[in-house]
Design a protein around this motif. Sequence first.
Motif, short mmCIF file in Angstrom:
data_model
loop_
_atom_site.label_atom_id
_atom_site.label_comp_id
_atom_site.label_asym_id
_atom_site.label_seq_id
_atom_site.Cartn_x
_atom_site.Cartn_y
_atom_site.Cartn_z
N GLY A 51 6.02 5.87 3.43
CA GLY A 51 4.73 5.80 2.74
C GLY A 51 4.44 4.51 2.00
N THR A 52 5.39 3.59 1.93
CA THR A 52 5.10 2.29 1.32
C THR A 52 5.00 1.25 2.43
N ILE A 53 3.82 0.66 2.54
CA ILE A 53 3.57 -0.36 3.56
C ILE A 53 3.64 -1.72 2.86
N THR A 54 4.56 -2.56 3.29
CA THR A 54 4.67 -3.91 2.77
C THR A 54 3.92 -4.83 3.71
N LEU A 55 2.81 -5.38 3.23
CA LEU A 55 1.99 -6.26 4.06
C LEU A 55 2.70 -7.59 4.24
N ASN A 62 4.05 9.13 7.44
CA ASN A 62 3.91 10.38 8.18
C ASN A 62 4.47 11.54 7.38
N THR A 63 4.09 12.75 7.78
CA THR A 63 4.61 13.97 7.18
C THR A 63 4.36 15.15 8.10
N THR A 64 5.16 16.18 7.94
CA THR A 64 4.94 17.43 8.67
C THR A 64 4.38 18.51 7.76
N ILE A 65 4.32 18.24 6.43
CA ILE A 65 3.82 19.26 5.51
C ILE A 65 2.29 19.37 5.64
N PRO A 66 1.71 20.51 5.28
CA PRO A 66 0.26 20.66 5.36
C PRO A 66 -0.45 19.76 4.35
N LEU A 67 -1.52 19.09 4.79
CA LEU A 67 -2.27 18.18 3.93
C LEU A 67 -3.75 18.50 3.93
N ARG A 68 -4.36 18.30 2.78
CA ARG A 68 -5.82 18.34 2.66
C ARG A 68 -6.36 17.05 2.03
N VAL A 83 0.88 -1.17 0.00
CA VAL A 83 0.00 0.00 0.00
C VAL A 83 0.91 1.22 0.00
N THR A 84 0.67 2.15 -0.91
CA THR A 84 1.44 3.39 -0.97
C THR A 84 0.55 4.53 -0.55
N VAL A 85 1.04 5.38 0.35
CA VAL A 85 0.28 6.51 0.87
C VAL A 85 0.96 7.81 0.45
N VAL A 108 -3.68 18.08 -6.60
CA VAL A 108 -3.05 18.01 -7.93
C VAL A 108 -1.65 17.40 -7.80
N ASP A 109 -0.85 18.00 -6.96
CA ASP A 109 0.54 17.57 -6.76
C ASP A 109 0.61 16.68 -5.52
N TYR A 110 0.93 15.42 -5.72
CA TYR A 110 1.02 14.45 -4.63
C TYR A 110 2.47 14.03 -4.42
N ALA A 111 2.81 13.74 -3.17
CA ALA A 111 4.13 13.22 -2.83
C ALA A 111 3.95 12.08 -1.84
N GLU A 112 4.79 11.05 -1.99
CA GLU A 112 4.73 9.94 -1.04
C GLU A 112 5.15 10.43 0.34
N LEU A 113 4.40 10.01 1.36
CA LEU A 113 4.75 10.37 2.73
C LEU A 113 6.01 9.62 3.16
N SER A 114 6.69 10.11 4.18
CA SER A 114 7.81 9.36 4.76
C SER A 114 7.28 8.02 5.24
#
Length: 129
Positions: A84-88, A97-103, A67-69, A76-82
């Motif tokens: 951000g790739t969950i290997t099940l 996680n991230t410290t940048i503002p998100l909506r 799962v990639t978050v 419009v502009d997306y970036a993978e979170l720190s």
Amino acid sequence: MQKDNPVHIPTQIEGNPKFNPVSDTTETQAIVKSSHDVKYNTFVNMSFANDANGNATVPLASMTGTVTVEGSENNVDYAELSDGTITLGNPVYPRPNTTIPLRYIKVTFNGVSGASHYRVEINSSSEVA
């Protein structure tokens, strides 16, 4: 800044706390109720189940796939979170996680098997822009 309760996407925004079907697709949803709200210092938790109510929870260790978050402030502009790739297949994973503002949060499933439904919990502080 104030501390919020976890927000479950996409259903919490819509007022329906049920889990959502897992598929090899990308799900994108707003994580704020107003365009003036922004999430800061965000941590993401994934839960999986074999029913829409989340009664038959599934441990991550019994699943396969990834799962990639990703996050965005403008949808419009997306970036993978720190982390951000969950290997099940592991019982423990570093929380994206991230410290940048998100909506917005985007979740991409790749080869996920072992559960039929998922829920994403967003834990963060928020501030009105």
